[in-house]
Enzyme design. Structure first.
Site, mmCIF file in Angstrom:
data_model
loop_
_atom_site.group_PDB
_atom_site.id
_atom_site.type_symbol
_atom_site.label_atom_id
_atom_site.label_comp_id
_atom_site.label_asym_id
_atom_site.label_seq_id
_atom_site.Cartn_x
_atom_site.Cartn_y
_atom_site.Cartn_z
ATOM 1 C CG ASP A 14 -2.033 0.968 1.146
ATOM 2 O OD1 ASP A 14 -2.292 1.484 0.048
ATOM 3 O OD2 ASP A 14 -2.658 1.242 2.187
ATOM 4 C CG HIS A 31 0.112 1.529 -9.200
ATOM 5 N ND1 HIS A 31 -0.139 1.187 -7.893
ATOM 6 C CD2 HIS A 31 -0.939 2.302 -9.589
ATOM 7 C CE1 HIS A 31 -1.300 1.730 -7.509
ATOM 8 N NE2 HIS A 31 -1.789 2.410 -8.528
ATOM 9 C CG LEU A 124 8.626 -17.192 -1.770
ATOM 10 C CD1 LEU A 124 8.377 -17.111 -0.269
ATOM 11 C CD2 LEU A 124 8.925 -15.802 -2.328
HETATM 12 C C1 FPP Z 1 -2.094 0.054 -3.230
HETATM 13 O O1 FPP Z 1 -1.587 1.365 -3.248
HETATM 14 C C2 FPP Z 1 -1.566 -0.683 -4.349
HETATM 15 C C3 FPP Z 1 -2.300 -1.253 -5.344
HETATM 16 C C4 FPP Z 1 -3.774 -1.157 -5.406
HETATM 17 C C5 FPP Z 1 -1.649 -1.943 -6.461
HETATM 18 C C6 FPP Z 1 -0.433 -2.738 -6.100
HETATM 19 C C7 FPP Z 1 0.179 -3.191 -7.337
HETATM 20 C C8 FPP Z 1 1.507 -3.254 -7.572
HETATM 21 C C9 FPP Z 1 2.532 -2.943 -6.569
HETATM 22 C C10 FPP Z 1 1.966 -3.730 -8.887
HETATM 23 C C11 FPP Z 1 1.609 -5.161 -9.014
HETATM 24 C C12 FPP Z 1 2.449 -5.781 -9.951
HETATM 25 C C13 FPP Z 1 2.804 -7.057 -9.975
HETATM 26 C C14 FPP Z 1 3.830 -7.423 -10.932
HETATM 27 C C15 FPP Z 1 2.252 -8.115 -9.086
HETATM 28 P P1 FPP Z 1 -2.590 2.582 -3.462
HETATM 29 O O2 FPP Z 1 -2.652 2.882 -4.907
HETATM 30 O O3 FPP Z 1 -3.903 2.273 -2.840
HETATM 31 O O4 FPP Z 1 -1.875 3.708 -2.713
HETATM 32 P P2 FPP Z 1 -2.537 4.954 -1.976
HETATM 33 O O5 FPP Z 1 -3.261 4.403 -0.787
HETATM 34 O O6 FPP Z 1 -1.367 5.790 -1.602
HETATM 35 O O7 FPP Z 1 -3.443 5.618 -2.958
#
Ligand code: FPP
Length: 234
Positions: A14, A31, A124
């Site tokens: 997050d 992201h 893993l």
């Molecule tokens: C939450 O941060 C994150 C997500 C909803 C997406 C997570 C995805 C990735 C890290 C990429 C995934 C890729 C692979 C290869 C598995 P947020 O956007 O809610 O952050 P915020 O709370 O600051 O808005």
């Protein structure tokens, strides 16, 4: 600490959006960096001998986001799937959990390929949760169990916690014993709600996911070991 490693870590990646905003960048930039951090942390967990790691990459609720952001996350997923063969030499077994039926054929084929190619890996066990929701998962399990009862392959009085657990995406895996969530949000957000009933929760409020490093992972593992020493034993 080695003896007190968690068996199964759940990781909520997050803070990508806030990380980008702080830098005046579009959310998708967060992201992109987050996906790199994900690769580093997966490697670090493998090196440390963690058995299972489940990461929350896309929830059933994330479809409410702007289309541009959804497309960016799906693209990162597609990119990762295309390079998944690279991880074979690291002995990582990759699985995808969630309702995968909503993804296009290319992604579904790449998922099958990545899972199949890595199925004999003994390092893993990595679970990537996409279009995942804990309530959705439990509902799906209930439906399957009811169908079995209707078909006469299962009796209602046989249904217990183990039967439910056996119908979750994580069937056969150890229960989650550590949940890590950076970015200062103190919630589970529908992640592994059944599996983490007895987990330790470590919320970190001084770090956003893109900046999360092995140092933060180590801090969480040390805290887990301390908590376990305090409550374990007699
Ligand atoms: C939450 O941060 C994150 C997500 C909803 C997406 C997570 C995805 C990735 C890290 C990429 C995934 C890729 C692979 C290869 C598995 P947020 O956007 O809610 O952050 P915020 O709370 O600051 O808005």
């Amino acid at each position: 600490m080695e003896n007190n490693l968690p068996k199964h870590i759940g990781l909520i990646m997050d803070g990508n959006g806030r990380w980008a905003k702080k830098r005046g960048l579009p959310r998708k930039a967060g992201h992109t960096v987050g996906a790199q951090t994900f690769r580093k942390i997966v490697r670090a967990c493998n090196k440390k001998g963690i058995g299972y790691l489940t990461v929350y990459a896309f929830s059933t609720e994330n479809w409410k986001r702007p289309q541009e952001e959804i497309d960016a996350i799906i693209k990162l997923l597609r990119d990762y799937l295309k390079e998944a063969h690279k991880y074979l030499k690291e002995n990582i077994r990759t699985r995808f959990i969630g309702d995968l039926s909503v993804f296009d054929q290319e992604i579904r084929d790449l998922i099958v390929e990545a899972e199949e190619a890595s199925k004999d890996m003994t390092g893993l066990n990595l679970n990537i949760a996409i279009n995942y929701g804990g309530r959705n998962e439990i509902t799906h399990a209930v439906k399957t169990i009811v169908e079995q009862v209707q078909q006469g392959t299962l009796r209602a009085d046989e249904i217990g916690e183990q039967i439910v657990a056996d119908h979750l995406y994580t069937a056969g895996m150890p229960e989650v014993d550590l949940i890590i969530r950076p970015s200062g949000e103190y919630r589970l957000s529908n992640f592994l709600i059944w599996q983490s009933a007895y987990a330790e929760y470590i919320f970190m409020d001084d770090i956003l996911w893109p900046d999360f490093s092995e140092k933060h992972l180590n801090a969480a593992l040390e805290e887990f070991a301390r908590r376990n020493r305090r409550f374990g034993g007699i």
